[in-house]
Design a protein around this motif. Sequence first.
Motif, PDB file in Angstrom:
ATOM      1  N   TYR A 156       0.803  -1.221   0.000  1.00 50.58           N
ATOM      2  CA  TYR A 156       0.000   0.000   0.000  1.00 50.58           C
ATOM      3  C   TYR A 156       0.841   1.278   0.000  1.00 50.58           C
ATOM      4  CZ  TYR A 156      -4.297  -2.553   0.224  1.00 50.58           C
ATOM      5  OH  TYR A 156      -5.352  -3.371  -0.093  1.00 50.58           O
ATOM      6  N   HIS A 157       2.127   1.143  -0.163  1.00 47.03           N
ATOM      7  CA  HIS A 157       2.988   2.322  -0.264  1.00 47.03           C
ATOM      8  C   HIS A 157       2.590   3.117  -1.508  1.00 47.03           C
ATOM      9  CE1 HIS A 157       6.622   4.710  -1.019  1.00 47.03           C
ATOM     10  NE2 HIS A 157       6.799   4.626   0.291  1.00 47.03           N
ATOM     11  N   ARG A 158       2.703   4.425  -1.441  1.00 42.68           N
ATOM     12  CA  ARG A 158       2.236   5.285  -2.542  1.00 42.68           C
ATOM     13  C   ARG A 158       2.887   4.936  -3.874  1.00 42.68           C
ATOM     14  NH1 ARG A 158       5.103  10.046   0.298  1.00 42.68           N
ATOM     15  NH2 ARG A 158       7.183   9.805  -0.552  1.00 42.68           N
ATOM     16  N   ASP A 159       4.143   4.501  -3.870  1.00 40.85           N
ATOM     17  CA  ASP A 159       4.792   4.143  -5.134  1.00 40.85           C
ATOM     18  C   ASP A 159       4.123   2.934  -5.786  1.00 40.85           C
ATOM     19  OD1 ASP A 159       6.582   6.236  -4.751  1.00 40.85           O
ATOM     20  OD2 ASP A 159       8.144   4.933  -3.902  1.00 40.85           O
ATOM     21  N   MET A 181       0.000   0.627  -9.619  1.00 40.84           N
ATOM     22  CA  MET A 181      -1.232  -0.126  -9.883  1.00 40.84           C
ATOM     23  C   MET A 181      -2.239   0.737 -10.646  1.00 40.84           C
ATOM     24  SD  MET A 181      -1.919  -2.579  -6.552  1.00 40.84           S
ATOM     25  CE  MET A 181      -2.091  -1.262  -5.370  1.00 40.84           C
ATOM     26  N   TRP A 182      -2.399   2.013 -10.229  1.00 43.09           N
ATOM     27  CA  TRP A 182      -3.326   2.910 -10.932  1.00 43.09           C
ATOM     28  C   TRP A 182      -2.846   3.160 -12.350  1.00 43.09           C
ATOM     29  CZ3 TRP A 182      -8.075   3.362  -9.874  1.00 43.09           C
ATOM     30  CH2 TRP A 182      -8.545   3.380  -8.560  1.00 43.09           C
ATOM     31  N   ASP A 183      -1.547   3.342 -12.528  1.00 45.11           N
ATOM     32  CA  ASP A 183      -1.003   3.566 -13.857  1.00 45.11           C
ATOM     33  C   ASP A 183      -1.286   2.357 -14.761  1.00 45.11           C
ATOM     34  OD1 ASP A 183       0.668   5.117 -15.780  1.00 45.11           O
ATOM     35  OD2 ASP A 183       2.004   3.388 -15.553  1.00 45.11           O
ATOM     36  N   ALA A 184      -1.056   1.170 -14.251  1.00 49.51           N
ATOM     37  CA  ALA A 184      -1.325  -0.042 -15.033  1.00 49.51           C
ATOM     38  C   ALA A 184      -2.811  -0.152 -15.374  1.00 49.51           C
ATOM     39  CB  ALA A 184      -0.857  -1.278 -14.267  1.00 49.51           C
ATOM     40  N   PHE A 185      -3.662   0.159 -14.411  1.00 50.29           N
ATOM     41  CA  PHE A 185      -5.103   0.095 -14.636  1.00 50.29           C
ATOM     42  C   PHE A 185      -5.528   1.048 -15.748  1.00 50.29           C
ATOM     43  CE2 PHE A 185      -9.287   1.966 -13.617  1.00 50.29           C
ATOM     44  CZ  PHE A 185     -10.088   0.848 -13.803  1.00 50.29           C
TER      45      PHE A 185
END
Length: 120
Positions: free
Chosen positions: A86-89, A94-98
């Motif tokens: 859950y670290h911001r990096d 994960m959001w970028d991949a999504f």
Amino acid sequence: NEIYNLGDVMFLPSFEELFPMTILEAMNCRTPILLRDIDIYKNILFDFYVKGNNVEEFKILLERLASDETFYKMAVDKAWEGHLFYHRDHVSQMWDAFYTEIAPKAKPFKLKALLNRFGG
């Protein structure tokens, strides 16, 4: 931060939760997490925590965390894995991949048509 460093276990026997930030804070402090085994945690906390279901199980697990150094270290390591997940990096990746995956599938829209639709 000081309050999390006072204890050597984060114990939250709640019957219902969403995603309490206290769990993330404790993970960040490398503090083992002991939670009630409720359904919502299974898909968001995976195996990053020690789980129990009742007073007797909690008592056994707390005693084991206090007396079994190997078990305690495993719980610390699992909490730290949760922190890294859950670290911001990692969350950013994960959001970028999504969005990279769904962007090509998205239908383009016209801003003027959207504004007209909503009276703008």
